[in-house]
Structure formats: C-alpha cells, structure tokens
Design a protein around this motif. Sequence first.
Motif, mmCIF file in Angstrom:
data_model
loop_
_atom_site.group_PDB
_atom_site.id
_atom_site.type_symbol
_atom_site.label_atom_id
_atom_site.label_comp_id
_atom_site.label_asym_id
_atom_site.label_seq_id
_atom_site.Cartn_x
_atom_site.Cartn_y
_atom_site.Cartn_z
ATOM 1 N N SER A 1 6.225 34.731 21.066
ATOM 2 C CA SER A 1 7.285 33.981 20.407
ATOM 3 C C SER A 1 8.317 33.497 21.425
ATOM 4 O O SER A 1 8.745 32.345 21.413
ATOM 5 C CB SER A 1 7.960 34.868 19.359
ATOM 6 O OG SER A 1 9.144 34.270 18.915
ATOM 7 N N THR B 1 15.550 30.760 23.803
ATOM 8 C CA THR B 1 14.419 31.174 24.618
ATOM 9 C C THR B 1 13.924 32.562 24.231
ATOM 10 O O THR B 1 12.755 32.872 24.373
ATOM 11 C CB THR B 1 14.765 31.093 26.124
ATOM 12 O OG1 THR B 1 13.568 31.264 26.878
ATOM 13 C CG2 THR B 1 15.759 32.153 26.545
ATOM 14 N N MET C 1 17.707 33.864 14.355
ATOM 15 C CA MET C 1 17.163 33.280 13.120
ATOM 16 C C MET C 1 16.187 34.206 12.397
ATOM 17 O O MET C 1 15.547 33.795 11.431
ATOM 18 C CB MET C 1 16.524 31.934 13.392
ATOM 19 C CG MET C 1 15.473 31.949 14.473
ATOM 20 S SD MET C 1 14.323 30.582 14.281
ATOM 21 C CE MET C 1 13.277 31.204 12.980
ATOM 22 N N SER D 1 4.753 30.358 19.744
ATOM 23 C CA SER D 1 6.169 30.306 19.359
ATOM 24 C C SER D 1 6.326 29.638 17.995
ATOM 25 O O SER D 1 7.125 30.078 17.164
ATOM 26 C CB SER D 1 6.988 29.522 20.385
ATOM 27 O OG SER D 1 6.863 30.103 21.659
ATOM 28 N N SER E 1 5.874 31.899 15.088
ATOM 29 C CA SER E 1 6.992 32.794 14.770
ATOM 30 C C SER E 1 8.155 32.038 14.130
ATOM 31 O O SER E 1 8.959 32.622 13.421
ATOM 32 C CB SER E 1 7.457 33.537 16.021
ATOM 33 O OG SER E 1 8.131 32.659 16.887
ATOM 34 N N LEU E 2 8.223 30.731 14.382
ATOM 35 C CA LEU E 2 9.283 29.946 13.737
ATOM 36 C C LEU E 2 9.091 29.895 12.221
ATOM 37 O O LEU E 2 10.046 29.753 11.464
ATOM 38 C CB LEU E 2 9.309 28.522 14.300
ATOM 39 C CG LEU E 2 9.981 28.368 15.669
ATOM 40 C CD1 LEU E 2 9.607 27.045 16.306
ATOM 41 C CD2 LEU E 2 11.497 28.482 15.535
#
Length: 446
Positions: free
Chosen positions: A15, A224, A229, A318, A321-322
């Motif tokens: 992530s 990064t 969130m 990544s 994971s968003l």
Amino acid sequence: MWSSRLLFVLAATGSAVGLGNIWKFPYITGENGGGAFVLVYLICIAAIGIPVMIAEVLMGRAGRQSPINTLRTLVRDSGTSSFWTLIGWMGVLAGFLILSYYAVIAGWAVSYVFRLGGGAFVGADGELSSGIFNDFLANPWEVLLWHSLFMVATIIIVARGVVRGLQVAVRWLMPILLVLLIGLVGYAAVYGDFAAGVAFLFSFDASKLSWAGTLTAMGHAFFTLSLGMGAIMAYGAYLQSNTSISSTVITIGTLDTVVALAAGLAIFPIVFAVEGLAPGEGPGLMFQTLPIAFGNLPGGTVLGALFFLLVSFAAITSAISLTEPALTYLVERYNAKRSRVAISLGSFCWLLGIGTVLSFNTWADAKLFGLTFFEVVDYLSYKVMLPLGGMLIALFAGWVLSKQTVVDQLGFEDGMKWTLWRTGIAFAAPAGIVIVFVYTIYQSFG
Ligand code: PFF
C-alpha cells in the motif's frame, strides 16, 4: 486474518510503496526546490507519520472491522462523541478522490511498458523524451484507454479478494523493483550529473523553505505512507494480536523512505545532465527522465519495459488499499458481495478520473482558483483531507482512547518507547499539523 506478520508487512508495504514514491516524491521535490523540502518531509515521516501509522494499526486491530465501524466501536467503548466517526467517512471520500487520479497516472505507467518495450526511446535525449510524453498526454482517448485498463484490473483484483495476488506482487516483484531502481541510481551515478543530483536532494537551503512547501511535504508524508484515510487501519484489522505494532511500522516506514530516496537519486542526476529538462518539470518528471536512461543502456528496452511493469504493479497494490475502507464498510453495512461493491466503487472512480484525463489536454485551461481539475482533486485529498484525517486520528489515539486499550495493543506502558509514542501521538503530530495548517492559511491570505 493475515497468516503471518510477514503478510501484513507485505500488504502494508504494498500500500505504501507506489506512485507516491517513484512518481510524486521526485516531482514535488523538484517543484519545491530540493534539500530543504526533503528534510521537512523526512522529519514529518519520523515525527508525524510513524506515530500516526502506529495509531491506525492499533485502532484497526482494536476494532477489527472496516474503519467506519471500528471507529463506531471505539467511540462506544470510550463513551465519547460520535463526531470521531468522521475520520472513517472522510477517509472513504479521500480514497475515492485519490484513486480517481491515481488510476490515470498508473495508466500512464502501463502505457510506458509498451512504449519502452517497443523501442520508442532508443538513443533518446531530453527533446525526444519530452516530445513523446507531451504527444501522449495530448491525446485524451489514448490516456483514457490506459486509465480504463488499469481501473478494470484493480476492480478485478479487489473483487476476487486480495491476499494471494498481493502476496506474490509484493514479495517477489517489489524487491525486483528496488533492485532495478538501485541499478538506475548506478546509471545516474555514471552517466548523469550525480553530484548535482545529490546536492539538489540533500543540501539544505533554508531560503527555499516556505509554509506552502511545508504543507506539501507534510501532506506527502501522509500520502506516501497511506495514512490519514483508514487504509492502514483497514489492514490493521486483520493483524494477529501477538505482533509488535511499533517495530512492524518502523520497518514499513523505512522501506517506503528508501524507495522514495532511490527514485530521487535516479531521477535528479539525469535531470541535471540532460539538456531541456528541469527539476520543476511537474507530473511528467519521471516519465521524461527515466526513459532516457533506459534508451541509452544496453538491454534498456527490456529493462525499461520491466521497470514500468513493476511500477504498475506497485501502483496496483496501492490502488487496492485505496478502495479498502469504502469496500469493507459497504460489505459490512449491506451484507453485499465484494465483487458488486468493487464494480460500483470502481466505476464511480473511473468516471471521476476522466476529469484528470482531460486536465492534461482538453481542460488544461479550465481552472478553479488557478488549479486544473487534477490539481484540485490532488490538493483536496493530500493537502487537506489526509493531514486533517491524520490529526483527528492522532487526537483520538492520544487523548480519547483509554490508556488500557492502547497499552493492550502496543504491549508496553512505560520506558523510552512509551515516552516516544506519547510525545509523538499526543503532542508532536497534532501540534505539527495545526501549525502547518495555520501558517499556510495565514500566508495564503495574509
Ligand atoms: N501510499 C501510496 C503511494 O505512495 O503511492 C498512495 C496511497 C495508497 C495513499 C493508499 C493513500 C492510501 F490510502
């Protein structure tokens, strides 16, 4: 539950390490003048990022649900106001906004796999490289195509449940990416202006420091490390109870920082050696510099294609994971199928992403407060929402959660480690964020 500590480290590193390290860190460093910016960024990682990451993991593991429901549970257990669930809701929104443009940039990377593989950059200089990049961006249909492809791939992976693929991607591909990146640093050291690159990244010039730059550095520290969130909170929910959170988090933070600095060390020596390129190039920086290295390297066609392929994989781990905070919440709330939710969420983000696609061509002149659509979405997410989310997380973990909950999760309650943690989460992180916010607003309007 993650089958081991390693799996959590892999997922969280997957992530954290992504376009933020290889694409964004170099270009915002270039736009903000180098060394002083890098120093502020490193301080933010250590003093704010690490404590907030520890907080996210411990909250996730204490609540063991989607971030929104984890917060509801923790709020109920601490008998406090439901205001704090805002952290979860804001995170869902930030995830949407970020993914909408993240998929567009990732699409650029995917298209570069084919460009490099096809030999477009053989013998390239600055002019050729910038020309190819600008021609590509000028064609919204082509950008949209790659953007769509990346989004579909993300949806498919998310819909099928992530663990297996994630494990392979991060465990095997990420180390190869790091090796290639270090190889590029070697290329830059031999053929680029390495001294200038290093000086740019690491020489401290206080006159280049501004509050706006400081906010950018702080926002990027959150971005990064995937903080502010609930993404890391969502992953923390699956962490086994006997794993040490603090040492795990420090490992992840270090890996992430190493990748970013390596990307910087690969890119800037090329920038200073090649005519027509400048550090403040903007979002195209990585795409205009690294292909020059590959274009002039024996075997560069294959290596270059491989590099951009690995960057695309780093981006997808990544992107997954968003979606996690929104996805897990909707699955819990409506008892819905993962695949259904993934398709709806993804389509919505895809649609929003078209705004970013057009920001680099058709809508390049359409501005709000002087910012393009892409810049507005980017600004709102990483300079406003992530730091704000991070501040609320720090306040919640530092002042609202019961000491017992925290101690149970961290496994220590006195000594040096405890003092560092308390100082970071209860004081340094919230105060740092407030100060940067206040001064930036004061400077923009004062
Ligand atoms: N950390 C990712 C990167 O550096 O590319 C971006 C990101 C992923 C931000 C997940 C936020 C997040 F929740």
